[in-house]
Structures are given as C-alpha cells and as structure tokens.
Scaffold this motif. Structure first.
Motif, PDB file in Angstrom:
ATOM      1  N   LEU B 273     -12.889   4.144  21.378  1.00 45.21           N
ATOM      2  CA  LEU B 273     -11.752   3.239  21.564  1.00 45.21           C
ATOM      3  C   LEU B 273     -10.542   3.781  20.820  1.00 45.21           C
ATOM      4  O   LEU B 273     -10.680   4.303  19.697  1.00 45.21           O
ATOM      5  N   SER B 274      -9.400   3.659  21.447  1.00 48.11           N
ATOM      6  CA  SER B 274      -8.197   4.121  20.746  1.00 48.11           C
ATOM      7  C   SER B 274      -7.557   2.926  20.037  1.00 48.11           C
ATOM      8  O   SER B 274      -7.665   1.779  20.494  1.00 48.11           O
ATOM      9  N   GLY B 275      -6.907   3.207  18.946  1.00 48.32           N
ATOM     10  CA  GLY B 275      -6.278   2.118  18.205  1.00 48.32           C
ATOM     11  C   GLY B 275      -5.293   2.631  17.179  1.00 48.32           C
ATOM     12  O   GLY B 275      -5.034   3.830  17.090  1.00 48.32           O
ATOM     13  N   GLU B 276      -4.796   1.668  16.439  1.00 48.77           N
ATOM     14  CA  GLU B 276      -3.780   2.004  15.440  1.00 48.77           C
ATOM     15  C   GLU B 276      -4.244   1.494  14.081  1.00 48.77           C
ATOM     16  O   GLU B 276      -4.743   0.363  13.981  1.00 48.77           O
ATOM     17  N   ILE B 277      -4.095   2.322  13.089  1.00 49.49           N
ATOM     18  CA  ILE B 277      -4.522   1.888  11.740  1.00 49.49           C
ATOM     19  C   ILE B 277      -3.580   0.776  11.263  1.00 49.49           C
ATOM     20  O   ILE B 277      -2.357   0.953  11.264  1.00 49.49           O
ATOM     21  N   VAL B 278      -4.168  -0.339  10.921  1.00 49.38           N
ATOM     22  CA  VAL B 278      -3.326  -1.436  10.435  1.00 49.38           C
ATOM     23  C   VAL B 278      -3.463  -1.633   8.928  1.00 49.38           C
ATOM     24  O   VAL B 278      -2.610  -2.254   8.293  1.00 49.38           O
ATOM     25  N   LEU B 279      -4.554  -1.116   8.384  1.00 49.30           N
ATOM     26  CA  LEU B 279      -4.726  -1.248   6.928  1.00 49.30           C
ATOM     27  C   LEU B 279      -5.599  -0.109   6.410  1.00 49.30           C
ATOM     28  O   LEU B 279      -6.627   0.235   7.007  1.00 49.30           O
ATOM     29  N   LEU B 280      -5.146   0.446   5.314  1.00 47.17           N
ATOM     30  CA  LEU B 280      -5.892   1.523   4.662  1.00 47.17           C
ATOM     31  C   LEU B 280      -6.027   1.110   3.192  1.00 47.17           C
ATOM     32  O   LEU B 280      -5.023   1.000   2.483  1.00 47.17           O
ATOM     33  N   ARG B 281      -7.243   0.835   2.791  1.00 46.79           N
ATOM     34  CA  ARG B 281      -7.411   0.295   1.438  1.00 46.79           C
ATOM     35  C   ARG B 281      -8.451   1.094   0.658  1.00 46.79           C
ATOM     36  O   ARG B 281      -9.563   1.315   1.148  1.00 46.79           O
ATOM     37  N   LYS B 282      -8.044   1.536  -0.523  1.00 47.38           N
ATOM     38  CA  LYS B 282      -8.929   2.354  -1.352  1.00 47.38           C
ATOM     39  C   LYS B 282      -9.857   1.448  -2.167  1.00 47.38           C
ATOM     40  O   LYS B 282      -9.443   0.422  -2.688  1.00 47.38           O
ATOM     41  N   THR B 290      -8.879  -0.243   8.607  1.00 46.22           N
ATOM     42  CA  THR B 290      -8.909  -1.274   9.660  1.00 46.22           C
ATOM     43  C   THR B 290      -8.084  -0.760  10.830  1.00 46.22           C
ATOM     44  O   THR B 290      -6.923  -0.373  10.656  1.00 46.22           O
ATOM     45  N   ILE B 291      -8.716  -0.722  12.000  1.00 38.65           N
ATOM     46  CA  ILE B 291      -8.047  -0.174  13.190  1.00 38.65           C
ATOM     47  C   ILE B 291      -7.966  -1.262  14.252  1.00 38.65           C
ATOM     48  O   ILE B 291      -8.972  -1.918  14.560  1.00 38.65           O
ATOM     49  N   ASP B 292      -6.787  -1.442  14.788  1.00 36.04           N
ATOM     50  CA  ASP B 292      -6.596  -2.425  15.860  1.00 36.04           C
ATOM     51  C   ASP B 292      -6.834  -1.744  17.201  1.00 36.04           C
ATOM     52  O   ASP B 292      -6.028  -0.935  17.657  1.00 36.04           O
ATOM     53  N   CYS B 293      -7.999  -2.053  17.805  1.00 33.76           N
ATOM     54  CA  CYS B 293      -8.338  -1.459  19.108  1.00 33.76           C
ATOM     55  C   CYS B 293      -8.351  -2.544  20.182  1.00 33.76           C
ATOM     56  O   CYS B 293      -9.097  -2.479  21.161  1.00 33.76           O
ATOM     57  N   LEU B 304     -11.569  12.268   1.002  1.00 27.97           N
ATOM     58  CA  LEU B 304     -11.382  13.619   1.558  1.00 27.97           C
ATOM     59  C   LEU B 304     -10.962  13.534   3.024  1.00 27.97           C
ATOM     60  O   LEU B 304     -10.052  14.252   3.476  1.00 27.97           O
ATOM     61  N   SER B 305     -11.623  12.648   3.775  1.00 28.22           N
ATOM     62  CA  SER B 305     -11.291  12.484   5.206  1.00 28.22           C
ATOM     63  C   SER B 305      -9.877  11.936   5.374  1.00 28.22           C
ATOM     64  O   SER B 305      -9.152  12.325   6.296  1.00 28.22           O
ATOM     65  N   VAL B 306      -9.497  11.048   4.486  1.00 27.78           N
ATOM     66  CA  VAL B 306      -8.140  10.481   4.574  1.00 27.78           C
ATOM     67  C   VAL B 306      -7.100  11.589   4.412  1.00 27.78           C
ATOM     68  O   VAL B 306      -6.129  11.673   5.174  1.00 27.78           O
ATOM     69  N   LYS B 307      -7.384  12.479   3.439  1.00 26.53           N
ATOM     70  CA  LYS B 307      -6.448  13.593   3.209  1.00 26.53           C
ATOM     71  C   LYS B 307      -6.480  14.563   4.382  1.00 26.53           C
ATOM     72  O   LYS B 307      -5.449  15.009   4.883  1.00 26.53           O
ATOM     73  N   LYS B 308      -7.681  14.886   4.845  1.00 29.93           N
ATOM     74  CA  LYS B 308      -7.853  15.874   5.914  1.00 29.93           C
ATOM     75  C   LYS B 308      -7.106  15.457   7.184  1.00 29.93           C
ATOM     76  O   LYS B 308      -6.429  16.251   7.816  1.00 29.93           O
ATOM     77  N   PHE B 309      -7.230  14.177   7.539  1.00 30.49           N
ATOM     78  CA  PHE B 309      -6.591  13.691   8.777  1.00 30.49           C
ATOM     79  C   PHE B 309      -5.219  13.082   8.517  1.00 30.49           C
ATOM     80  O   PHE B 309      -4.578  12.598   9.440  1.00 30.49           O
ATOM     81  N   GLN B 310      -4.812  13.128   7.262  1.00 30.29           N
ATOM     82  CA  GLN B 310      -3.505  12.558   6.868  1.00 30.29           C
ATOM     83  C   GLN B 310      -3.348  11.137   7.414  1.00 30.29           C
ATOM     84  O   GLN B 310      -2.371  10.807   8.086  1.00 30.29           O
ATOM     85  N   LEU B 311      -4.368  10.363   7.140  1.00 32.72           N
ATOM     86  CA  LEU B 311      -4.380   8.997   7.669  1.00 32.72           C
ATOM     87  C   LEU B 311      -3.391   8.113   6.921  1.00 32.72           C
ATOM     88  O   LEU B 311      -3.240   8.220   5.703  1.00 32.72           O
ATOM     89  N   LYS B 312      -2.715   7.300   7.672  1.00 32.27           N
ATOM     90  CA  LYS B 312      -1.830   6.315   7.064  1.00 32.27           C
ATOM     91  C   LYS B 312      -1.676   5.148   8.047  1.00 32.27           C
ATOM     92  O   LYS B 312      -2.072   5.262   9.224  1.00 32.27           O
ATOM     93  N   GLU B 313      -1.135   4.090   7.593  1.00 36.42           N
ATOM     94  CA  GLU B 313      -1.000   2.912   8.456  1.00 36.42           C
ATOM     95  C   GLU B 313      -0.068   3.220   9.621  1.00 36.42           C
ATOM     96  O   GLU B 313       0.869   4.018   9.484  1.00 36.42           O
ATOM     97  N   LYS B 314      -0.353   2.601  10.778  1.00 34.53           N
ATOM     98  CA  LYS B 314       0.359   2.763  12.056  1.00 34.53           C
ATOM     99  C   LYS B 314       0.026   4.068  12.765  1.00 34.53           C
ATOM    100  O   LYS B 314       0.551   4.334  13.839  1.00 34.53           O
ATOM    101  N   LYS B 315      -0.840   4.867  12.191  1.00 33.20           N
ATOM    102  CA  LYS B 315      -1.219   6.125  12.848  1.00 33.20           C
ATOM    103  C   LYS B 315      -2.221   5.824  13.968  1.00 33.20           C
ATOM    104  O   LYS B 315      -3.107   5.001  13.819  1.00 33.20           O
ATOM    105  N   LYS B 316      -2.032   6.523  15.117  1.00 32.84           N
ATOM    106  CA  LYS B 316      -2.967   6.357  16.245  1.00 32.84           C
ATOM    107  C   LYS B 316      -4.240   7.131  15.942  1.00 32.84           C
ATOM    108  O   LYS B 316      -4.184   8.235  15.415  1.00 32.84           O
ATOM    109  N   ILE B 317      -5.371   6.558  16.336  1.00 35.05           N
ATOM    110  CA  ILE B 317      -6.653   7.183  16.001  1.00 35.05           C
ATOM    111  C   ILE B 317      -7.705   6.750  17.009  1.00 35.05           C
ATOM    112  O   ILE B 317      -7.549   5.716  17.666  1.00 35.05           O
TER     113      ILE B 317
END
Lengths: 225, 329
Positions: B273-282, B290-293, B304-317
């Motif tokens: 499912l495709s979605g958008e990151i709405v919340l990233l909490r350490k 949290t991804i809105d799909c 490590l995965s967060v850094k590798k994929f440069q994840l941040k809120e509103k990013k498509k995933i």
C-alpha cells in the motif's frame, strides 16, 4: 434407674422441672435480646468505621469473651448489693439481676462475633451495592441480610453461653426455689445433695434446648442462598 | 456535549504504599467498546474500579469525579456477587433501588433474562447457578438498569463457550446502540472481536501497542486468501489475509511484520500500500512510523533505516506485509 426416673419427670411434665426450664429459658432469651441490640450496633460500627482506639476496643471485647462468669457475677454483685451504687433498686437475688449479669456475659461474645462476621463480608458485595447506587441504610440491611447466618450464629453463641452458665445465676439470683432457680443452679445443687433424678432431667432439657437451637441454625444455613 | 467518557491525566493509585496504577494520559470515548488487555496484575481491575467510581485516584486529574462516575456506571466483577435469593430477586433488587414500578420491573426482568438465556431459571436460587450462568446473570442485572457505562471485569474468565457467546452477544447489542462498554480481558480473540479500541496495560502503566488493529468484515474469500474490508475515519481499504471460513470482525497486523520501501517492489508480500508518513516518533533505539494509506498503519523500524531512507513526515512511502502476517479475529 436414675435415667428412667429423670425421663419420667420430664414426660409427666413435673411442675418444678417445667418452672425451672421456663425460668432458665426466659431469662436466657431476655438477656440475649438485651445484649444483642447494642452488640449489633457496636459490631457494625467496629466493622465499618475507623476510629482511634478501635483495636483496643476489639482487644477488650475479645478478652471479655473469656471472662469467668463468677468474676462478672462478682462485679455486678458489688454494684447491686445493698451497699453498692445501685443497691437501692433492690435487684439482687431477683430474675432481673440474673438477666443483667447474663446480658453483660453475652454482650462481648455477640459483639465480637458480629464484628468478625461483618468484617468478612466480600468486597464484591459492598462494591456491587455501591455500583447499583444502594443507599446507606439499604446497604447496611443487605450486608446484614447476606451475613445473616453468621450474625445469627453470633447471637446463638451468646445464647448458648448464658443458658449454660452457672456462676452469674448462682451469685446474682441466689438459687431461690420457685423464683430464681435455673437449670444449671439446680443441677449444681441437686448433684451436691446426691439427688440425681431432677438434675439429670434438667440436664436432658438443657441438651434438648441446645440441640433445638443448633437444628434451627442448621435449617437456616441450608435454606440460605 | 462532552464526547469523552473519561479523561485522566497524571493519575496514580496506591494500594497501601504500593503503586498499582500510573497513567500519564488516558481518554476514552463515549459510545464505543473499549477493552483493557493485559496479564494478571497489570492493573486492569484497578482501572476498571476507578472508571466505575468505586475507588478514588490517589493523585491526578479526571474530568469526572468518582461520585459522577459511580452514578453513571455499573461494574460487574470477575467473580460477581450474587445476592442470596432467586435469579429474579437479584435483578428485582437493583430495579427497586432505581425506584422502578413493579409492572415495569417484571417486564425488564423477563426481557433481560431472555437476552441472557436465563429466563427458564428465573425462580432458581442464584447460588445454585454455574459459573457461566452467574456471569450472565450479573451482566443481565447490570444491563437491567441500562447504565450509561457498563464496565465488565474479565467477563470471559472460566466460562463455557455458550456463556461466552451469549455475553459477547450482549456486548455487541450495546455496541449497536452506541452505548459505552469497557471491559478487561486477557483473551485476545474476545478482545479483538469486541473492541472498538484496545488499551494495553502492563505493570499498571499503559503500554505502547505493538499491533495495528482494525475493525471490518471479510468482503471476499477464495482458496488462497480472504480480503478484509476495513472502514475507518480515514477511508476504506482491502487487506489480504490467510484463507478462513470463519466470520471475522477484526484484523491485527503486528508493527514488526510491516516493512517499508521507497518504491513499489516485486515481492511475495500480498499487501503493498502506498501512503504518506504522518508521524515519526523515536522510542529508544527504534522509531514508530505512522503511515496514512487510507487508514493509518504503524510500523516499527530502527534508527538506521530512518537515516538510510531519509524518512521524515509527509514523505511518500510503500507499506508492505505478507498476508500471513495478518491475524483475523
């Protein structure tokens, strides 16, 4: 032979056996009723209220449960005898003196056992009553209703203590024939005289009373629920 | 009108000097079925008693006082207390308490006993009932007064299947009428089937969930899969799950069984499912994403995965998980 004569005394409805039995029974019932009213009150207060000195009251009550009857007789004797503070009431060697003594005797027993019975009430019962918004008096009624067998046992234990005691009746009643003579004082007297028929007959009556009381309690327990 | 049954902040409860409950924040909506899930000693009974107004918090703030909660709520204990007397008496007593007239009382008693399948036992002594029957009677007794909040402590413990289904039916009926029901259990199947919301408790604290939990219905099934159609505030979505003949009401997907990809990929995972990151909490060395799909899915990944994929809120995933990771209840 003595046993047969004793049974014959009972079956013939001997006037003296009947009088003594009724005197004993009426005084024991009266004193138990008199003791029960404040005992229920104090037992309930002890089980539901927290107050300073509560544990001391409980210790005193428990100690009084084992108090020898002659000591209670002695204390009340000193109060109601002619030179005592209540001497003017002329109670000594009357049925009322025995009733007072027996009430004092049974009060701590009933109080302590009522307290014990109510303290063991399930928390689920009180919380169920609370969750359905039961009022204070109705809640108390329900707690007594649900503990009625234990409370009844407490009262009957008090009755059992007074119907079988001899010290108080002897000291305060004086064992006066056709007036304050009770089953136990008669048994003591007749046995000392070596006349066992009446003593044995009254012993049988006492056992019968005890048996009847316990049977009623057993029926009560069975129908409980 | 306040839509919250309860809102509590910085709440603590002590049994003697031992802390039994410590809740930073909790709010529960009206009109839904909320389930507290936790092992023995996790604080389920304590919080239920607090929500019923039977015990007061040692510290903290609630939007309702305990007295207000007590007026609105009826709690059924895990081992319910049956008043000595008949089945009928047990309900009649609580109805009399509410000052309901005799004619109405008879109607209500007959009605709730029929619902709980106990009508044939109306004159039986309550003490003679089986464990399951007692639990059903206790719930029928609670329902008879139609409380705003029905609170059930472990209603499924030590009861037979028939009683379990009947009790579940009674809870579903309340849910249909949008009445507030709160229950505790450590039975996962019952919890997921009945709950609109699940709160996990551990050592007297609310625990971070580890599962995505959605309500819905099976919309299609074949020999290999069944698809689960879930409705939520965020939208509708179909999730592929293992084939099943049973009627399921909820789907559970562990956070850890979800993996994220930047692009759509060819894989054996049936759900992509495709979605958008709405919340990233350490949280410690891991991140909750949290991804809105269409509905919100949560995954747990390493920093490590967060850094590798440069994840941040509103990013498509892309959110991926196997059909076998989906648990149906």
């Amino acid at each position: 032979m003595v046993f047969v004569k004793a049974v014959a005394l009972i079956l013939s409805m001997d006037k003296e056996v009947l009088f003594i039995s009724m005197t004993s029974l009426s005084m024991a019932v009266t004193s138990t009723i008199i003791a029960t009213i404040p005992a229920l009150f104090l037992g309930t207060i002890l089980s539901i209220k927290k107050f300073p000195g509560k544990s001391i009251v409980i210790i005193i009550l428990n100690s009084l449960m084992a108090m020898p009857t002659v000591v209670i007789g002695l204390i009340i004797y000193s109060m109601i005898s002619r030179s005592g503070p209540l001497g003017q009431l002329g109670l000594l060697f009357t049925p009322w003196a025995i009733i007072i003594g027996q009430s004092v005797l049974s009060f701590p027993i009933i109080t302590s056992l009522v307290y014990s019975a109510l303290s063991k009430v399930d928390i689920e019962l009180t919380e169920t009553l609370d969750t359905f918004g039961t009022g204070r008096f109705k809640k108390l009624y329900m707690i007594f209703r649900e503990s009625r067998i234990a409370v009844l046992s407490a009262i009957l234990s008090g009755f059992g203590r007074v119907i079988g005691e001899v010290g108080v009746s002897m000291m305060l009643g004086g064992n006066i024939r056709w007036f304050t003579r009770t089953i136990t004082t008669t048994i003591a007297l007749e046995t000392s005289k070596g006349e066992f028929e009446l003593a044995l007959a009254l012993g049988i009556v006492l056992i019968f009373i005890s048996f009847t009381v316990n049977t009623l309690l057993h029926i009560g327990v069975k129908s409980h629920g | 009108m306040d839509s919250l049954m309860i809102k509590m902040d910085d709440l603590e409860y002590f049994y003697d000097k031992n802390q039994a409950l410590s809740i930073n924040h909790l709010s529960i909506k009206k009109g839904i079925t909320t389930v507290f899930l936790g092992s023995n000693g996790s604080g389920k009974t304590t919080i239920l008693k607090m929500l019923s107004g039977l015990i007061y918090p040692s510290r903290g703030v609630m939007n309702n006082t305990s007295e207000e909660l007590e007026k609105k709520s009826v709690m059924v204990h895990q081992v319910p207390y049956m008043f000595s007397g008949t089945v009928k008496y047990n309900i009649d007593f609580v109805l009399k308490n509410k000052k309901i007239k005799k004619d109405n009382r008879i109607k209500i008693i007959n009605n709730v006993l029929k619902q709980a399948d106990l009508f044939h036992l109306i004159q039986r002594k309550a003490s003679e009932l089986s464990g399951g029957e007692k639990q059903r009677l206790a719930i029928a007794r609670a329902i008879s007064v139609d409380p705003e909040n029905l609170i059930l402590d472990e209603p499924f413990a030590h009861i037979d299947i028939k009683s379990r289904e009947l009790i579940a039916g009674l809870i579903f009926q309340r849910a249909e009428l949008q009445k507030t029901t709160i229950l505790s259990t450590h039975d996962l199947t019952s919890a997921y089937r009945l709950a609109d919301r699940i709160i996990y408790l551990e050592d007297g604290k609310i625990k971070e969930p580890e599962y995505n939990f959605f309500k819905g219905n099976i919309s299609h099934r074949d020999d290999h899969f069944c698809s689960f159609y879930s409705q939520s505030e965020k939208g509708n979505i179909t999730i592929f799950a293992p084939a099943s003949e049973k009627d399921h009401k909820a789907v559970v997907i562990p956070y850890r069984d979800i993996f994220l990809t930047r692009d759509k990929i060819e894989s054996s995972a049936q759900n992509q499912l495709s979605g958008e990151i709405v919340l990233l909490r350490k949280s410690g060395s891991q991140f909750f994403v949290t991804i809105d799909c269409g509905l919100e899915l949560k995954a747990v990944i390493t920093d490590l995965s967060v850094k590798k994929f440069q994840l941040k809120e509103k990013k498509k995933i892309y959110v991926n998980f196997k059909a076998s990771a989906v648990r149906l209840y």
